[in-house]
Scaffold this active site. Structure first.
Site, PDB file in Angstrom:
ATOM      1  N   LYS A 216      70.583  22.326  53.422  1.00 24.45           N
ATOM      2  CA  LYS A 216      71.716  21.620  53.020  1.00 24.45           C
ATOM      3  C   LYS A 216      71.536  20.303  52.905  1.00 24.45           C
ATOM      4  CE  LYS A 216      75.871  23.105  53.311  1.00 24.45           C
ATOM      5  NZ  LYS A 216      76.872  23.739  54.078  1.00 24.45           N
TER       6      LYS A 216
ATOM      7  N   ARG B 183      78.905  21.856  59.517  1.00 25.60           N
ATOM      8  CA  ARG B 183      79.006  22.905  59.165  1.00 25.60           C
ATOM      9  C   ARG B 183      77.246  24.217  59.129  1.00 25.60           C
ATOM     10  NH1 ARG B 183      81.905  21.993  53.742  1.00 25.60           N
ATOM     11  NH2 ARG B 183      82.327  20.348  53.768  1.00 25.60           N
TER      12      ARG B 183
ATOM     13  N   GLY C 187      78.341  31.293  52.842  1.00 25.94           N
ATOM     14  CA  GLY C 187      79.507  31.943  53.447  1.00 25.94           C
ATOM     15  C   GLY C 187      78.936  32.525  55.304  1.00 25.94           C
TER      16      GLY C 187
ATOM     17  N   MET D 221      77.971  32.242  58.349  1.00 25.72           N
ATOM     18  CA  MET D 221      77.267  31.533  58.631  1.00 25.72           C
ATOM     19  C   MET D 221      78.718  30.223  58.784  1.00 25.72           C
ATOM     20  SD  MET D 221      73.748  30.700  60.229  1.00 25.72           S
ATOM     21  CE  MET D 221      73.292  29.791  58.698  1.00 25.72           C
TER      22      MET D 221
ATOM     23  N   ARG E 202      72.686  22.240  46.085  1.00 22.37           N
ATOM     24  CA  ARG E 202      71.352  23.394  45.862  1.00 22.37           C
ATOM     25  C   ARG E 202      70.990  23.894  44.775  1.00 22.37           C
ATOM     26  NH1 ARG E 202      75.245  27.056  49.149  1.00 22.37           N
ATOM     27  NH2 ARG E 202      76.672  27.746  48.037  1.00 22.37           N
TER      28      ARG E 202
ATOM     29  N   HIS F  14      82.728  34.013  47.085  1.00 27.51           N
ATOM     30  CA  HIS F  14      81.732  35.065  47.851  1.00 27.51           C
ATOM     31  C   HIS F  14      81.052  36.332  46.902  1.00 27.51           C
ATOM     32  CE1 HIS F  14      80.972  38.309  50.420  1.00 27.51           C
ATOM     33  NE2 HIS F  14      79.647  37.054  51.108  1.00 27.51           N
TER      34      HIS F  14
ATOM     35  N   SER G   3      40.455  55.429  33.061  1.00 27.09           N
ATOM     36  CA  SER G   3      41.564  55.689  33.242  1.00 27.09           C
ATOM     37  C   SER G   3      42.107  55.782  34.616  1.00 27.09           C
ATOM     38  CB  SER G   3      43.031  55.760  31.975  1.00 27.09           C
ATOM     39  OG  SER G   3      44.459  55.555  32.333  1.00 27.09           O
TER      40      SER G   3
ATOM     41  N   CYS H 290      47.373  54.203  34.474  1.00 28.64           N
ATOM     42  CA  CYS H 290      48.457  54.732  33.726  1.00 28.64           C
ATOM     43  C   CYS H 290      49.184  55.228  35.185  1.00 28.64           C
ATOM     44  CB  CYS H 290      48.341  55.934  32.446  1.00 28.64           C
ATOM     45  SG  CYS H 290      47.496  57.316  33.192  1.00 28.64           S
TER      46      CYS H 290
ATOM     47  N   TYR I 295      44.082  46.760  30.989  1.00 25.66           N
ATOM     48  CA  TYR I 295      45.519  46.855  30.602  1.00 25.66           C
ATOM     49  C   TYR I 295      45.916  47.914  31.619  1.00 25.66           C
ATOM     50  CZ  TYR I 295      44.034  51.810  29.486  1.00 25.66           C
ATOM     51  OH  TYR I 295      43.388  52.778  29.410  1.00 25.66           O
TER      52      TYR I 295
HETATM   53  C1  PEP Z   1      48.547  59.978  37.456  1.00 24.00           C
HETATM   54  O1  PEP Z   1      48.357  61.334  38.139  1.00 24.00           O
HETATM   55  O2  PEP Z   1      48.307  58.727  37.826  1.00 24.00           O
HETATM   56  C2  PEP Z   1      48.506  60.579  35.504  1.00 24.00           C
HETATM   57  C3  PEP Z   1      48.997  59.162  35.279  1.00 24.00           C
HETATM   58  O3  PEP Z   1      48.353  61.870  35.755  1.00 24.00           O
HETATM   59  P1  PEP Z   1      50.176  61.980  36.325  1.00 24.00           P
HETATM   60  O4  PEP Z   1      51.470  61.993  37.090  1.00 24.00           O
HETATM   61  O5  PEP Z   1      50.325  63.299  34.961  1.00 24.00           O
HETATM   62  O6  PEP Z   1      48.907  63.970  36.952  1.00 24.00           O
END
Ligand code: PEP
Ligand code: MG
Length: 901
Positions: free
Chosen positions: A33, A103, A112, A114, A342, A464, A791, A859, A879
């Protein structure tokens, strides 16, 4: 010379110099402020003169055990004198009095949380002077009673209820509903009564000021401030600045007003100024939500000049700060003053709209727009909403109780709790709770956080309740007319209808509607045009691909709608759990002869083929990773104890059979149950997660793998026949050894080749592996000789790296570990960079060295969690793959990670 503890608003440049020119540091020193008041005066915005006491002074005061640091008193006096010179008014002078406000103002806004004291400088003499000068004794005594009340409660610690009781007594005595209707004489009597309550109220204005400053310093460590900081994740050692400012009065007659304004709509983000105001009132009347406020645009009719000027200033401030502003203003006898500005709090929906609009207006870049929306905010678009049918039924049945202000979107359905502690307790018991209060106060925040949503009978858009609900993404409806709440009697009433604590109520934070009963909700799709645009920009900036974990064609379609660029994991066994398939799967597992097993597999084949065809069609042109069966087989069988009971039961039924037919039927049921018992006993393992699962199933039961590969390749051929472009990737789970992986890959290739020969066609497909154990990560180079992609199954990889069971740990000790601070974070929620992350980096390097361009992704659940996504970006993965609903969040998180580079 002592440190500079005090900066006048027009000395903001000195403060900037003192901290080396960094604006964040200025905000740290002067609070948000104070820094903005300084900046506004620099911009030429009309700000009542004043000065800021630094956060460092607050920290010193606390560290000194409640003593002003050396030099502070003198610097305050000096700054006050400068303001007296500027304004021509004098502190404590009845003939020309200067009144000040005091303030708090921390670096981060804590609405609100303080304390504030207004009208400092009044006493029995000065009030008379003010009355004469303003020609309005009512105003003078009303200001005085406010000072004594605030000073009494905030600085001296008397309960505010004591003062309110006196006011109520006078209102009742005079038969009026509003304090504004009390007479001057009433107010004089009230002041006298207040001064008897507020023992210790100093007559000396300088003493008033000093004590008020100390109270603000102390309020930094008050319970509600600490609770708020804990909930909002604000550090406890920042301290608060104190802003001392010349009072301007919104209650000086019919051409005075006070209010709050947002430069854009804080709920929807629409590009128009919005807010609340009250004519002839002081600021706290608006924020407290105790008087019904007016919609800001109406100010255009009542005080058009001031309103136009406010709109200009709002634009100017937005242009300067390049963000939506939340401003407090006062109009004193037609003259507009800005008391603060603000960056405005906003809903997720508004955050997206504002970011996109500002980028299109050229105020910020697209990159900035993307960075201004937190990945978690995308979640909002997936918030529950009331279903149209359920709402219509409720209206038809007369269950629409009324409408309040729609201050924070989303639908909330819960049992009514009138008390924040009760809301918290019920939440802990697993109930969905709606917190219902006349209005909320900072002390209620824990209950608001525990609740699904918030409903109040009083308050405005910037009350508030509204601010806090928006900040924490809670649906909220405030200021519902006709709702009478009696917390002590545990009931609320709308007309003659009485609703008790514990009854179900539903609110719609989008429309402000409130319903009796438990309405149905649904999760909306992501069709908001601004969001679509923002996510499109995010896609341009991110390096990481985003795929989805999807087992069924409907999930795959949704994922694709949400922007998924393929399937990163299809857990094929999920389909086996379906009711009509489970008996076939069990028959396959119980089979004592290969021919029996083959019969069961023959039955499963067309079902799996249809599943996979659906996935390929939904992901036309995109890669689809299908993982071979992973879990230990006993998971498909009933629990041993249950089966043993069943066998006993069947034996009893056998004896009770009264016909040959019944006997035969019971006999075959008994045999089936006994077979299941034997299968369970045969498959029993002490550590099934370290047992016969994953790739090992393919080694021991290659016919299962062959069936799955056949289903995949046949489905791919069918899809191609239907004109679909397929990119099948067959994934082998839980590999730990290069030889093991090669062994299984040979089976895969052989079966695939056979199918393709039968079909007389050629088809590209890939074989890859999950990396789910430290050994797999360490020997990834060798695995990559076979695997065409990796993966990371970080659920298992976390489990095997930590030797912590992913199934049991949270309930048994992990939660304690985190609350005790032994572990900073739950490694199953946020990727463990130090351990699991090191293994991932090692495997990525080894994999890429062994096979150039090998595709690597993740994954596990971490693939949808923003902090983990940032790590995946830093590891150079290709990814992340996550549940369809996390896909939009992941797209934005991936862009944030790339833009942070
Ligand atoms: C994992 O183990 O991260 C996975 C994706 O396989 P699950 O969860 O099916 O064991
Ligand atoms: Mg796994």
């Amino acid at each position: 010379m002592s440190e500079t503890w005090v900066y006048r608003f027009n000395q903001v440049a000195d403060a900037e110099k003192a901290v080396g020119g960094d604006w964040e540091e200025v905000r740290g020193l002067l609070g948000g402020k104070g820094a903005n008041l300084g900046e506004m005066s620099r911009l030429g915005v009309p700000v009542p003169p004043g000065f800021t006491i630094t956060t460092r002074a607050c920290n010193e005061y606390i560290a000194n055990g409640g003593k002003f640091p050396e030099g502070l008193s003198d610097q305050i006096t000096e700054a006050r004198h400068a303001i007296e010179t500027d304004t021509g008014k004098k502190f404590g002078d009845p003939n020309n009095p200067l009144l000040m406000s005091c303030r708090s103002g921390a670096k981060f806004s804590m609405p609100g949380m303080m304390d504030t004291v207004l009208n400092i400088g009044l006493n029995d003499d000065v009030v008379e002077g003010l009355a004469a000068l303003s020609g309005d004794p009512r105003f003078a005594y009303d200001s005085y009673r406010r000072l004594v009340q605030m000073f009494g409660s905030v600085v001296l610690g008397y309960k505010d209820e004591l003062f309110e009781q006196v006011l109520t007594e006078y209102r009742v005595k005079r038969g009026v509903t509003n304090d504004a209707e009390l007479s001057v004489d009433d107010l004089k009597e009230i002041v006298a009564r207040f001064r008897r309550i507020a023992k210790g109220f100093p007559d000396d204005p300088k003493e008033q000021l000093r004590l008020a400053v100390e109270a603000v310093f102390r309020s930094w460590n008050g319970k509600r401030a600490i609770d708020y900081r804990n909930a909002a994740g604000i550090a406890h050692d920042l301290g608060t600045a104190v802003n001392i400012q010349v009072m301007v009065f919104g209650n000086l007659g019919a051409d005075s007003a006070t209010g709050v304004a947002m430069s854009r709509d804080g709920a929807t983000g629409e590009p128009h100024i919005e807010g609340d105001y009250l004519m002839n009132a002081q600021g706290e009347d608006v924020v407290a939500g105790t008087r019904a406020t007016n919609d800001l645009p109406e100010l255009g009719n009542e005080l058009p000049k001031a309103f136009d000027e406010l709109k200009d200033i709002s634009n100017k401030l937005e242009q300067h700060y390049r963000d939506m502003q939340d401003m407090e203003f006062t109009v004193e006898q037609g003259r507009l003053w800005l008391l603060q500005t603000r960056d405005g709090k906003r809903t997720a929906q508004a955050a997206v709209r504002i970011a996109v609009d500002m980028a299109e207006e050229g105020l910020i870049t697209r990159q900035e727009a993307v960075r201004r929306v937190a990945p978690e905010q995308v979640d909002f678009f997936l918030h529950p909403q009331l279903t149209g049918d359920s709402r219509q039924d409720a209206v038809a049945q007369g269950r629409l109780l009324g409408t309040g202000l729609n201050v924070s979107p989303g639908a909330a359905v819960g049992v009514v709790a009138f008390d924040p502690d009760l809301a918290e307790r019920w939440r802990e018991e697993g109930k969905d709770v709606l917190l219902v209060r006349p209005e909320t106060k900072p002390d209620d925040v824990h209950g608001m956080i525990a609740a699904e949503g918030i409903l109040t009978s009083r308050g405005g858009r910037t009350s508030h309740a509204a601010l806090v609900a928006r900040q924490f993404g809670k649906p909220a409806v405030v200021g519902m007319d006709g709702l009478e709440i009696e917390p002590d009697n545990h009931v609320m009433r709308v007309g003659i209808l009485e609703i008790s604590e514990g009854d179900w109520v539903s609110i719609d934070g989008n429309t402000g509607e409130v319903f009796h009963g438990k309405l149905d909700t649904f999760v909306p799709d992501l069709s908001d045009p601004s969001l679509v645009k923002l996510l499109g920009w995010a896609d341009e900036f991110r390096d990481l691909g985003v795929r989805a974990n999807a087992d069924y064609p409907v999930d795959a379609k949704r994922a694709r709608d949400y922007g998924a660029e393929g399937i990163g994991l299809c857990r094929t066994e999920h389909m086996f759990f379906e009711e009509e398939r489970l008996p076939i799967v069990q028959a396959m597992i119980m089979a004592s002869r290969p021919s029996e097993r083959r019969d069961a597999l023959d039955e499963l084949l067309p079902l799996q083929r249809a599943d996979f065809l659906g996935l390929f069609e939904a992901m036309d042109g995109l890669p689809v990773i299908i993982r071979l069966m992973d879990p230990p087989l006993h998971e498909f069988l009933p629990a041993w104890e249950k089966l043993v009971d069943e066998v006993a039961d069947r034996k009893i039924r056998l004896r009770a059979a009264d016909s040959l037919e019944a006997l035969n039927e019971s006999l075959s049921e008994l045999e089936h149950a006994e077979k299941l018992v034997h299968a369970v006993e045969r498959l029993r393992e002490s550590n099934p997660m370290l047992g016969l699962r994953g790739v090992r199933l393919s080694v021991i039961y290659p016919e299962i793998t062959r069936m799955q590969v056949r289903a995949i390749i046949e489905a791919a051929c069918d899809a191609v026949d239907n004109g679909v472009t397929v990119k099948p990737e067959i994934m082998i789970p839980l590999s730990v050894d290069a030889g093991e992986l090669a062994w299984v890959a040979d089976i895969l290739r052989e079966e695939a080749a056979q199918v393709l020969a039968e079909r007389g066609r050629d088809l590209d497909y890939r074989i890859g592996t999950m990396i789910e154990t430290p050994r797999a990560a360490i020997t990834a180079g060798a695995l990559a000789e076979t695997a065409e992609f990796f993966s990371f199954g970080t659920n298992d990889l976390t489990q095997t790296t930590f030797a912590i069971s992913r199934d049991d740990a949270e309930a048994s000790f992990l939660t304690n570990y985190i609350s005790l601070g032994v572990l900073a974070e739950n490694p199953f929620a946020t990727l463990d960079d130090a351990g699991v992350g090191t293994l991932i980096k090692m495997a990525v390097n080894a994999g890429r060295s062994a096979r150039e361009g090998i595709e690597v992704g993740i994954c596990g659940e971490h693939g949808g969690e923003p902090k983990s996504i940032a790590l995946c970006h830093s590891y150079g993965l290709d990814y992340v793959s996550c549940s369809p609903f996390r896909v939009p969040v992941a797209r934005l998180a991936a862009a944030h990670a790339a833009l942070a580079d």
